[in-house]
Enzyme design. Structure first.
Site, PDB file in Angstrom:
ATOM      1  N   CYS A 279       0.831  -1.224   0.000  1.00  0.00           N
ATOM      2  CA  CYS A 279       0.000   0.000   0.000  1.00  0.00           C
ATOM      3  C   CYS A 279       0.857   1.262   0.000  1.00  0.00           C
ATOM      4  CB  CYS A 279      -0.876   0.031   1.251  1.00  0.00           C
ATOM      5  SG  CYS A 279      -1.866  -1.404   1.462  1.00  0.00           S
TER       6      CYS A 279
HETATM    7  N1  SAJ Z   1       6.711   2.268   8.695  1.00  0.00           N
HETATM    8  C1  SAJ Z   1       7.720   3.056   9.220  1.00  0.00           C
HETATM    9  N2  SAJ Z   1       7.425   3.923  10.231  1.00  0.00           N
HETATM   10  C2  SAJ Z   1       6.167   4.030  10.742  1.00  0.00           C
HETATM   11  C3  SAJ Z   1       5.141   3.210  10.185  1.00  0.00           C
HETATM   12  C4  SAJ Z   1       5.446   2.342   9.175  1.00  0.00           C
HETATM   13  O1  SAJ Z   1       8.867   3.001   8.782  1.00  0.00           O
HETATM   14  O2  SAJ Z   1       5.952   4.813  11.673  1.00  0.00           O
HETATM   15  C5  SAJ Z   1       7.014   1.355   7.592  1.00  0.00           C
HETATM   16  C6  SAJ Z   1       6.806  -0.097   7.958  1.00  0.00           C
HETATM   17  O3  SAJ Z   1       7.972  -0.645   8.498  1.00  0.00           O
HETATM   18  C7  SAJ Z   1       6.450  -0.731   6.603  1.00  0.00           C
HETATM   19  C8  SAJ Z   1       5.778   0.405   5.856  1.00  0.00           C
HETATM   20  O4  SAJ Z   1       6.140   1.616   6.522  1.00  0.00           O
HETATM   21  O5  SAJ Z   1       7.611  -1.102   5.913  1.00  0.00           O
HETATM   22  C9  SAJ Z   1       4.259   0.295   5.795  1.00  0.00           C
HETATM   23  O6  SAJ Z   1       3.852   0.074   7.111  1.00  0.00           O
HETATM   24  P1  SAJ Z   1       2.286   0.235   7.541  1.00  0.00           P
HETATM   25  O7  SAJ Z   1       2.245   0.221   9.042  1.00  0.00           O
HETATM   26  O8  SAJ Z   1       1.682   1.371   6.854  1.00  0.00           O
HETATM   27  O9  SAJ Z   1       1.652  -1.141   7.089  1.00  0.00           O
HETATM   28  P2  SAJ Z   1       0.916  -1.534   5.751  1.00  0.00           P
HETATM   29  O10 SAJ Z   1       1.721  -1.263   4.548  1.00  0.00           O
HETATM   30  O11 SAJ Z   1       0.413  -2.908   5.958  1.00  0.00           O
HETATM   31  O12 SAJ Z   1      -0.285  -0.504   5.694  1.00  0.00           O
HETATM   32  C10 SAJ Z   1      -1.538  -0.948   6.029  1.00  0.00           C
HETATM   33  C11 SAJ Z   1      -2.434   0.069   5.404  1.00  0.00           C
HETATM   34  N3  SAJ Z   1      -3.759  -0.457   5.353  1.00  0.00           N
HETATM   35  C12 SAJ Z   1      -4.475  -0.283   4.244  1.00  0.00           C
HETATM   36  O13 SAJ Z   1      -4.063   0.292   3.268  1.00  0.00           O
HETATM   37  C13 SAJ Z   1      -5.819  -0.868   4.243  1.00  0.00           C
HETATM   38  C14 SAJ Z   1      -2.421   1.370   6.192  1.00  0.00           C
HETATM   39  O14 SAJ Z   1      -3.474   2.228   5.725  1.00  0.00           O
HETATM   40  C15 SAJ Z   1      -2.603   1.106   7.652  1.00  0.00           C
HETATM   41  O15 SAJ Z   1      -2.611   2.347   8.361  1.00  0.00           O
HETATM   42  C16 SAJ Z   1      -1.451   0.239   8.110  1.00  0.00           C
HETATM   43  O16 SAJ Z   1      -1.636  -1.030   7.450  1.00  0.00           O
HETATM   44  C17 SAJ Z   1      -1.436   0.052   9.608  1.00  0.00           C
HETATM   45  O17 SAJ Z   1      -1.868   0.986  10.319  1.00  0.00           O
HETATM   46  O18 SAJ Z   1      -0.904  -0.972  10.030  1.00  0.00           O
END
Ligand code: SAJ
Length: 444
Positions: A279
């Site tokens: 995403c």
């Molecule tokens: N990440 C960071 N720092 C942060 C948060 C994330 O470096 O503070 C990195 C993570 O390590 C990862 C990437 O960003 O590599 C994405 O992380 P993510 O927490 O956004 O996880 P995703 O990609 O699974 O995003 C999903 C998304 N859900 C949908 O699109 C339906 C996102 O909108 C959600 O907010 C997220 O999950 C969530 O909150 O876990």
């Protein structure tokens, strides 16, 4: 004159209300399979359609390939006749409603790859027969629902509210999130017409806990992109703040924890090795691409993408620093990357920064090993299989540098700390005061 559209809608509404409607889900991945199971659990007869025959076979054998969906759930749905999988799109002719949950990746130029959506739209034009409710779930740029689907249906002589009803309803699945699963996450719905929204509200209202109706498919498409672009930009912001703290000799992690004590107006994000997943690295680029068609260059998106895509190179700089303390260079050093998955406790390596870091080290002729309790292997950029040490621990002392990239909860971090010669800690597991721990923005 009998209003045929009213009659058509009422007939379809009754089928949905009485759960006589035959429902389909196209794309049985981390979005489609949980949705199919929720539809089946609520009493609908569900046909899952996927182009991968292996997935179709394993699902019909009652096996789940998605961590968040237990095989028992699939097995029960198959056994009680509520779910059947197929890779034959011909079944669309019998369906009254279908959710489209296919991938919307980027191509090599960081531009939208809508080939899966287009393929699906063509199959729908070819096979749909009954008046059918179509709900698009795949994250995409504003205008896709109208341009790729509605316009195509009208060009094929299909009429909205007679032959089809069309909505955009963005998926919000968060893989591995035990707290929020498909049923409990509020669902945005934007219909092409009011009648389209009303039918979608009836179908999803009987399956999901909360619906959020908006005025158009474009609003629904844009809301999803806003959600995830917000995350990408804030992650980039904190990654840049980490590098700024590094330069100023401050500790970004202590700084964030202090700021996070503010009970309003602040939301903590944390530095990392880059941004992985299906995403966050992709969605903003769909918006950026579409904005340019309206001659709007979104500088925030561009800057965030650049910062986040550069983080793997910053990690390799940190590995170089760690090795230097032992008189080693990247060439021939033995480096262990801990965590192939893009985030904790899942087995998904798509867009994982670990894969980028692996390639950069490979270019520097480093001896690389990868450890991840959830992942057995992945493919490098030459499509060669890279075996992974699928375990919680290994002989950490055998490496010149151990790099913590994903904070899997099952890893033995105590043993990792004791045994490792040097550690590059990208997830703030260890305090920076140890001589062997190296962190970006670690305050040392
Ligand atoms: N990440 C960071 N720092 C942060 C948060 C994330 O470096 O503070 C990195 C993570 O390590 C990862 C990437 O960003 O590599 C994405 O992380 P993510 O927490 O956004 O996880 P995703 O990609 O699974 O995003 C999903 C998304 N859900 C949908 O699109 C339906 C996102 O909108 C959600 O907010 C997220 O999950 C969530 O909150 O876990």
């Amino acid at each position: 004159m009998i209003d045929i559209t009213h009659k058509t809608k009422e007939l379809l509404m009754r089928k949905i209300k009485t759960k006589q409607a035959k429902v389909g889900v196209i794309g049985l991945g981390y979005v489609g399979l949980p949705l199919a199971m929720e539809l089946a659990a609520s009493g609908y007869e569900v046909t899952g359609i996927d182009i991968d025959p292996q997935k179709v076979t394993s699902l019909n054998d009652g096996e789940s390939h998605i961590l968040d969906v237990r095989s028992e759930i699939v097995c029960d749905a198959v056994r009680n006749g509520r779910f059947e999988a197929t890779n034959d799109f011909y079944v669309l002719k019998d369906l009254d409603a279908v959710s489209v949950c296919v991938p919307t990746p980027l191509n090599e130029n960081q531009e939208p790859d809508i080939s899966f959506m287009t393929f699906t739209a063509e199959k729908l034009v070819k096979h749909m027969q009954n008046p059918i409710l179509i709900l698009l779930e795949s994250t995409t740029y504003p205008g896709t629902t109208r341009e790729l689907f509605a316009d195509r249906f009208e060009a094929a002589g299909k009429r909205v509210k007679e032959d089809y009803f069309l909505c955009f309803s963005p998926e919000r699945v968060d893989p591995g999130n035990a707290k929020f699963q498909t049923k409990s996450i509020p669902k945005v719905i934007g219909g092409l017409t009011t009648e389209c929204s009303e039918l979608a509200e009836q179908l999803y209202g009987s399956v999901l806990d909360q619906l959020v109706l908006v005025s158009s498919p474009e609003t629904a498409e844009m809301s999803k992109l806003l959600e995830n672009t917000f995350r990408s930009i804030n992650i980039a912001f904190v990654n840049e703040m980490a590098m700024m703290c590094e330069r100023m000799g401050l500790d970004i992690w202590e700084t964030i924890d202090a700021a996070a004590t503010k009970p309003f107006g602040f939301m903590p994000f944390y530095p990392g090795p880059g941004v992985g997943g299906h995403c966050i690295p992709l969605d903003p680029m769909y918006l950026h691409w579409k904005g340019k068609q309206s001659k709007f260059f979104n500088k925030f998106i561009e800057t965030a993408q650049e910062i986040n895509m550069n983080m793997p190179y910053r990690v390799v700089d940190k590995i170089r620093d760690a090795l230097n303390t032992h008189g080693k260079s990247l060439k021939e050093a033995k480096v262990l990357l801990v965590g192939a998955g893009y985030k904790a406790d899942i087995n998904d390596v798509r867009e994982s920064p670990t894969l980028d870091i692996y390639e950069i080290l490979r270019e520097n002729q480093t001896n690389i090993a990868v450890l991840d309790p959830f992942v057995a292997q992945f493919k490098d950029k030459d499509k060669q299989i890279v075996p992974v040490i699928q375990s919680e621990r290994c002989d950490f002392a055998a490496y010149d540098c151990v790099v913590v990239l994903t904070k899997h909860s099952t890893l033995d971090y105590e043993q990792l700390f004791v045994e490792s010669k040097t550690i590059v800690d990208m997830r703030n597991l260890y305090k920076a005061d140890s001589q062997k721990v190296f962190k970006i923005g670690g305050g040392k």
